[in-house]
Write an enzyme that holds these catalytic residues in place. Structure first.
Site: not given
Length: 535
Positions: A67, A180, A183
């Protein structure tokens, strides 16, 4: 950075940040394409996870990988804007937006170091088809305690599914972020002190793969999908699915997915007639009224050959149905409509006009001449001998198409299921379901006499008439269009668009099947074929 697709070409991806269907409700800065890039070590480890999972009929689905730092900054700006609440219901229903900054959205993300990936687990059937996501308790990018990996809000079954994913990832060195379930970060990180800000762009894979990726990008992700097959000399050079065969269930499209072929079905109806001619059960120049005597006098001069080549002059049955037709019409219903129409568009054999009704009548002729239902004839004389075990002419209430794709249309900006129409039950003109794997077997049979003899194949593949009134320069054989050195046919019905294009002299074939009303696939298939043509 490595494009993970260079290691796992058919890796399932649902990367939404290049579009609007994500938690910020807009394309995210730095995402020019929905691609999964990771540092080489992380990409290789992820490929090993995928390989191990496939041995037990499971797969990964990736939501995000590397990202760019600018994307993280975009997330922070969005989280700091209390007025933008468009995605609250889907992504953070139990939290105030002010609570997202910090634990959920931080100014620095491990994703920007290239070793973190967000993903889930798919369970496939014994044939490695119908791959669908396991229930993890929340969707990806759900902000709230229910997304915590060990959340007490998750059920026992959901915890078991999360444990399967955790164990598979841990076996190759990935550690989970406890807030999460999706993740994971490779440990140790290859570049723990570096944050990258290079945009995520289209694949840099060698040609022709990079070009194919661009041509097929519209089918990628959580959208109605497609299956693409490229064959040379019987070898699959490209064989993979894109997108979803069932949006509601999240089922991955793959090589075994069966699509309603629409008018690509006509080549099978034509082959059935040719087989019966080889058997001596009928003649191509038989009057159609020899087999269907209830047709009116205007049809007296129509032959089976003219039905095959769309030169019969029959009135289009679709225009006779009207807008309020109750339920679905079948092949016998087409005959009933045409029995009442003692007129033609033109004298038989004098012109070309594409006719779905002609092929519906041919299916009925197959039944009369063989004394078998049309689906049974196809199964016993074509599908079973060729090993096309997942192909069938679908009749409601009969056997369901295996690994079935459902059709969709884009309406008011959203994909909606549009799988059936009043004409979808007509078999002879478009009612066959098949996969690209089965169509590879069909393509192989068209090169030799295992099904059709030399004479029959020559008739089917020769331009019997010039096509007019269509946006293509072509001749028409028996269920095939002929353009230059290609044999091809497209198929379009509500929710499906398909094409098969063959270059017989180069023994090259491209097949593109899709369960969506757009885009039109013929030009895409030609562009794919050009990547493999030899001078």
């Amino acid at each position: 950075m490595v494009d993970v697709r260079s290691l796992v070409p058919d890796l399932s991806q649902q990367i939404a940040y290049a579009g609007r269907d994500n938690f910020v409700g807009a394309p995210v800065d730095g995402y020019a394409a929905p691609r999964c890039y990771l540092k080489r070590e992380a990409a290789a480890a992820l490929a090993r996870v995928e390989h191990a999972l496939r041995a037990r009929h499971q797969r990964l689905r990736v939501f995000d990988c590397y990202r760019p730092a600018r994307a993280v900054a975009h997330f922070v700006r969005w989280a700091g804007d209390p007025a933008d609440q468009r995605t609250k219901a889907a992504h953070y229903p139990d939290l105030d937006k002010s609570q997202l900054l910090g634990a959920y959205i931080a100014p620095v993300s491990g994703h920007s170091r290239g070793a973190t990936v967000d993903l889930t687990l798919l369970q496939c059937d014994a044939q490695d088809a119908d791959c669908r996501p396991l229930d993890m308790g929340t969707d990806f990018d759900y902000f709230g305690t229910r997304a915590n990996t060990a959340s007490p809000q998750a059920t026992a079954a959901q915890h078991a599914n999360r444990r399967q994913l955790l164990d598979a990832m841990a076996a190759q060195g990935f550690a989970n972020y406890p807030l999460e379930w999706w993740h994971y970060t490779l440990q140790p990180e290859p570049a723990p002190g570096v944050l990258y800000d290079v945009p995520v762009t289209a694949s840099e894979a060698p040609m022709p793969q990079a070009r194919i990726d661009r041509l097929m990008q519209r089918y990628e992700g959580d959208v109605p999908g497609a299956a693409l097959l490229v064959l040379r000399d019987g070898e699959a050079l490209v064989r993979r699915g894109y997108g979803r065969s069932d949006l509601e269930a999240g089922v991955e499209a793959g090589p075994a997915t069966t699509y309603r072929l629409a008018s690509v079905s006509k080549q099978f109806t034509a082959a059935a007639i040719l087989l019966l001619a080889q058997d001596g059960r009928l003649g191509l120049d038989d009057p159609v009224r020899k087999w269907l005597p209830s047709l009116p006098p205007a049809a007296a001069a129509i032959t089976l050959r003219q039905l095959l080549t769309h030169t019969s002059g029959l009135i289009d049955y679709e225009d006779l149905m009207g807008a309020d037709w109750p339920g679905q019409i079948r092949d016998a219903g087409v005959l009933a409509l045409l029995e009442r129409e003692d007129r033609l568009y033109f004298p038989p054999g004098s012109a070309y006009r594409y006719s779905n009704g002609g092929y519906a009548l041919l299916a009925l002729v197959v039944e009369r001449a063989s004394a078998m239902p049309y689906p049974d004839f196809l199964r016993t004389r074509i599908f079973a001998p060729l090993g096309m075990h997942d192909s069938l002419a679908y009749v409601a209430g009969g056997p369901a198409p295996p690994h079935r794709a459902f059709g969709y249309s884009q309406i008011d900006g959203r994909w909606q299921r549009t799988d059936q129409s009043p004409t979808s039950a007509v078999l002879g003109d478009g009612g066959i379901y098949a996969s690209i794997d089965d169509l590879a077997r069909w393509d192989a049979a068209l090169y030799d006499d295992r099904l059709l003899d030399d004479t029959s194949r020559a008739l089917a593949f020769a331009p019997q008439v010039r096509v007019v009134g269509e946006p293509y320069e072509a001749g028409y054989g028996f269920g095939w269009r002929i353009t230059g050195d290609t044999l091809w046919h497209s198929g379009e019905t509500i929710g499906f668009r398909n094409v098969i294009v063959r270059w017989p002299r180069q023994r090259l074939t491209v097949i593109l099947l899709s369960n969506r009303d757009d885009p039109e696939p013929y030009r895409t298939a030609l562009a794919v074929g050009e990547l493999f043509l030899t001078p």
